[in-house]
Design a protein around this motif. Structure first.
Motif: not given
Length: 529
Positions: A236-258
């Motif tokens: 919807q927004s493009g894989w390089s959009s700030p929103l999608v990149l923020a979601l992917i970055g948040g996923f990586v951080v939260m996976l490490g935290a989990f």
């Protein structure tokens, strides 16, 4: 963790002892009723999405949350449900989950807006996880050895009945009483399970379970949600959009935290050390493969049948029968075949059959007629049904009996979270191929490409034609067919890889010790691993 923990959930039992005591049938029947009702509640609404959209409105993404929200919540809650069942009692949590599921079904049925419906469906998924996992964990306390294999294969048949008849029941109710009747019917069934099933169970819990891993639950839920949102938002927004990149970055951080949270727990909700064993990972590949070879087709195909092929909801539900009906029959037969064929090669063979079906489905042209869908869908259904009844027992067999809640929770997480992610991934892939085809077909503005692709993938050719009037309905139909074909071939490739993993890494092994030499089911690595 020692190698012994990866063998069986209890003492070794001769594989030819598959008898179920008469008094155990009532216990099995209680969970079986829930196993029929839960998937029916998840699957039947799929054919209702066009009717829901017509009455309540909403974008294609918002409508997808009717399905994705329930799956995401189920997948997020299953490990927590297993831990809670171990701690507070499997029977108690089974009843609480059913009560909540019934109430939320009625809220969904009378939702005034799509937002209310999406929220209620999401909570309903969590309630379903609580009831289902607690019921499975309770059942694991009642059976051992091949009796447990047979019991779980019967549950697989129950799931199959719900899945097989879900689209047909949904289509029939939409045609006669409207889409809301689906959720009223689910609530009535849930009340029946509550009244008949719960009294038949005996209470059990893990005496060593002391505290609930609340931070692990929160971290896992946020992790899975961020990943799903990123996959859905990418096209919807493009894989390089700030929103999608923020979601992917948040996923990586939260996976490490989990992972860090779970490693620090004395009694973790998820024992992450299990994932260091290739044999344990091999078992998790089975539900992932079934998700990509079967579940996503179950959810993607109705949009094509109704929106592209022009069928009614009832006709689409009936045509789904070759896909879903094998799940109601073959899992039980698959368990019987394990007396002669090892579980790994048998599961791999099923996945290969499913991959062939996906390949045939990829080349069914729009307008080919209902008969052209029958053989591909039948092969996909048979291929998924073969490992369907074997997977749960394999999962329970890798941890001690007293940690059955954790075992079922881990496996159900891989199964349902994998299904949620698979649905999102397949939707993103289908949208990506549709967008690429539109870009090649003509000069459309980026917003028009996205809007047109959303309409095509959602089976709304009228909306797609309004967004791209210069292309015409005929060309849009062909572009959709090309995108659908490419997506099915991707799914076939994923399924073939999983089949290879199952054949190589999962097989029967003979275990011997000083006291006995009974054959028992374990998950073995191939020679040299």
């Amino acid at each position: 963790m020692s190698q012994d923990i990866l063998r069986t959930a209890g003492p070794a039992v001769p594989l030819d002892d598959a008898r179920i005591a008469p008094e155990k049938w009532l216990v099995l029947g209680a969970v079986f009723l829930a196993a029929v009702m839960m998937p029916l509640g998840f699957v039947a609404p799929v054919v209702a999405l066009p009717a829901i959209g017509a009455e309540l409105g909403g974008s294609a993404v918002a409508l997808n949350w009717v399905v994705n929200g329930a799956f995401l919540a189920f997948g997020s809650a299953v490990m927590a449900a297993g831990a809670l069942a171990d701690m507070f009692g499997r029977k108690r949590l089974f009843g609480i989950g059913l009560v909540a599921y019934t109430i939320l079904s009625l809220i969904v049925a009378f939702s005034p807006t799509l937002l209310v419906l999406d929220i209620a469906r999401t909570l309903q998924g969590a309630a379903g996880a609580l009831a289902m996992i607690a019921g499975f964990a309770a059942l694991a306390q009642e059976f051992e050895g091949r009796a447990r294999t047979r019991a779980f294969s019967i549950l697989g048949t129950g799931f199959g009945i719900g899945i097989a008849f879900g689209p047909i029941i949904g289509g029939a109710l939409i045609g006669s009483l409207g889409w809301r009747a689906i959720f009223v019917a689910v609530a009535i069934l849930s009340l029946g399970v509550l009244a008949v099933g719960v009294p038949r169970l005996r209470e059990s819990r893990d005496p060593d379970a002391k505290r609930f891993d609340i931070w692990g639950v929160v971290a896992f839920t946020v992790t899975l949600t961020l990943l799903t949102l990123a996959i859905m938002q990418g096209p919807q927004s493009g894989w390089s959009s700030p929103l999608v990149l923020a979601l992917i970055g948040g996923f990586v951080v939260m996976l490490g935290a989990f992972l860090a949270i779970e490693r620090a727990q004395e009694r973790p909700m998820l024992d992450v050390t299990l994932f260091t064993y290739p044999r344990f990972l091999a078992v998790q590949s089975l539900p992932v493969a079934v998700a990509y070879s079967f579940i996503v087709v179950l959810f993607v195909l109705p949009a094509r049948l109704v929106g592209i092929e022009g069928m009614s909801a009832a006709e689409a539900g009936l045509l789904m029968l070759p896909l879903s009906a094998p799940i109601a029959i073959i899992p039980f037969l698959g368990a019987l075949l394990t007396k002669w064929v090892p579980a790994g090669p048998l599961s791999g063979l099923g996945l290969i059959i499913g991959a062939v079906g996906l390949g045939l489905l990829a080349f069914v042209a729009p307008g080919a007629g209902p008969v052209a869908f029958v053989l591909p869908l039948l092969l996909i259904g048979v291929g998924a049904a073969i490992p369907w009844g074997l997977m749960d027992d394999l999962a329970v067999s890798v941890v001690p009996k007293e940690r059955a809640g954790m075992a079922v929770g881990i496996f159900a997480t891989a199964r349902v979270a994998g299904e949620s992610i698979a649905i999102a991934v397949t939707g993103a892939v289908l949208l990506g191929f549709a967008q690429a085809g539109l870009v090649r077909a003509g000069k459309l503005a980026p917003d028009a490409v996205i809007a047109t692709a959303n309409g095509m993938v959602g089976g709304k050719l009228g909306e797609a034609a309004l967004a791209a009037p210069s292309l015409g309905t005929g060309l849009l139909t062909q572009l959709y067919a090309d995108a659908f074909s490419a997506a099915m071939l991707v799914l076939a490739a994923i399924t073939l890889v999983a089949a290879l993993i199952a054949i190589v890494f999962v097989r029967r092994h003979e275990v011997k010790d000083e006291d006995e030499a009974d054959e028992t089911l374990v998950l073995c690595e191939p020679e040299g691993v």
